[in-house]
Design a protein around this motif. Sequence first.
Motif, mmCIF file in Angstrom:
data_model
loop_
_atom_site.group_PDB
_atom_site.id
_atom_site.type_symbol
_atom_site.label_atom_id
_atom_site.label_comp_id
_atom_site.label_asym_id
_atom_site.label_seq_id
_atom_site.Cartn_x
_atom_site.Cartn_y
_atom_site.Cartn_z
ATOM 1 N N GLU A 227 45.500 33.170 35.358
ATOM 2 C CA GLU A 227 44.436 33.220 36.365
ATOM 3 C C GLU A 227 44.970 32.863 37.750
ATOM 4 O O GLU A 227 44.562 33.451 38.762
ATOM 5 N N GLN A 230 46.751 35.812 38.997
ATOM 6 C CA GLN A 230 45.777 36.823 39.422
ATOM 7 C C GLN A 230 45.245 36.500 40.815
ATOM 8 O O GLN A 230 45.128 37.391 41.674
ATOM 9 N N ARG A 254 35.690 37.714 46.906
ATOM 10 C CA ARG A 254 36.691 38.776 46.939
ATOM 11 C C ARG A 254 37.555 38.783 45.671
ATOM 12 O O ARG A 254 38.508 39.552 45.563
ATOM 13 N N MET A 255 37.194 37.921 44.752
ATOM 14 C CA MET A 255 37.849 37.861 43.450
ATOM 15 C C MET A 255 36.839 37.266 42.481
ATOM 16 O O MET A 255 35.818 36.702 42.912
ATOM 17 N N PRO A 256 37.068 37.378 41.165
ATOM 18 C CA PRO A 256 36.128 36.765 40.220
ATOM 19 C C PRO A 256 35.932 35.289 40.544
ATOM 20 O O PRO A 256 36.869 34.592 40.949
ATOM 21 N N ALA A 257 34.699 34.809 40.357
ATOM 22 C CA ALA A 257 34.359 33.444 40.771
ATOM 23 C C ALA A 257 35.246 32.408 40.098
ATOM 24 O O ALA A 257 35.681 31.432 40.736
ATOM 25 N N HIS A 258 35.539 32.603 38.809
ATOM 26 C CA HIS A 258 36.354 31.606 38.119
ATOM 27 C C HIS A 258 37.794 31.627 38.618
ATOM 28 O O HIS A 258 38.462 30.591 38.660
ATOM 29 N N VAL A 259 38.283 32.790 39.023
ATOM 30 C CA VAL A 259 39.637 32.887 39.569
ATOM 31 C C VAL A 259 39.696 32.193 40.928
ATOM 32 O O VAL A 259 40.668 31.509 41.253
ATOM 33 N N HIS A 260 38.642 32.344 41.721
ATOM 34 C CA HIS A 260 38.585 31.643 43.007
ATOM 35 C C HIS A 260 38.575 30.133 42.805
ATOM 36 O O HIS A 260 39.220 29.398 43.578
ATOM 37 N N ARG A 261 37.889 29.663 41.790
ATOM 38 C CA ARG A 261 37.890 28.222 41.523
ATOM 39 C C ARG A 261 39.288 27.729 41.164
ATOM 40 O O ARG A 261 39.696 26.638 41.568
#
Length: 379
Positions: A227, A230, A254-261
């Motif tokens: 992640e 990614q 601009r990316m999946p929320a969990h990836v941003h976290r």
Amino acid sequence: MHEAFAARFGAEPDGVWSAPGRVNLIGEHTDYNGGLALPFGIDRRTRIAVRQRDDDRIRIATDFADEARSAPVDASLATAHAATGWSRYVLGAAHVLRRELDVAGSGFEALVASDVPVGVGVSSSAALESATIVALDELWGLGLDRREMVRLGQLVENEVVDAPTGTLDQSAVLLAQRDHAVLLDFRAGTAEQVPLGFEAAGLETLVIDSLVRHDHATGGYGERRRECEQAAAIAGVRTLRELAPDEVASWAGRMPAHVHRRMRHIVTDTERARLAAELVRQGRPREIGPLLTEGHASQRDDFENSVPAIDAAVEAALAAGALGARMTGGGFGGAAIALVDESAAARIAVEAADAVVSAGHARPVVFAVRADDGARRDA
């Protein structure tokens, strides 16, 4: 260990080497993201007594299991990989040294003893592989420097154990100094000794073992690493270290929320490691407590690698008077650490354990640690 070794193998060892476990004050999962971390070696150690043999056999035993293991010194990666438990790290270290350095190496007998808890998040595996590497470096006349040992130890984890770890653990275990933390910059490849000053400030570090065991070769560790990769790819950077804290918010949506976290945790934990190092350099170690607590919230909410028993331990330690507390290590089980006044350590340990039980979890094992020296020859 000389007597135990002689009783097991019928002769005295050539020497005894050891390496500490480690506690990471702050900076979690930052190593493979090019960030910063601030670990220290602890005063619990893994020891290995070793004697060279005249043939090409490796025989290894431990004081915590009855069975001994045996393999040829030229054992393949597959042989080391197929070994189970503690023996993988000894066989794996021998294999990696021979392969990477193109040396024959002699057979040897080894007895392992350790008081570093396993699966707690204090690097029992890095302690064992590092003690083995330091011993074989001397016995085989390799002349390795510590940074090369760090690289070789990581190869043991990545290739033999299939744990996709960075170099934080090996760096801490091999480079540690008493009453110091090591500020590791994984982008620059540097390691700075930072005086902690805990003893002078009347501070102690408690380890609160949740008894929830983890395994970095399985589960969420590899998923979190993917992640992070990614997030970096979407942001167009080589590693997340290239992002400043004030840039993170712009990537929301601009990316999946969990990836941003995941991105947010890495970037902010690197900043917390920088701030903590600066505070202890300035002789202000008591002030790092809030950074530890913020780091735990980041792991719990953004990186999502904590577990309820460790969350309860952190909350309990803070309620009992800790200056700061957080999960330490790769997560998905293991332990929390709490920075406490030495005069209140015993009380906080009991009250925190009681509160964790009241929250419906197993009673944790709580013990104090101090910053100790890295891997060395003991005898």
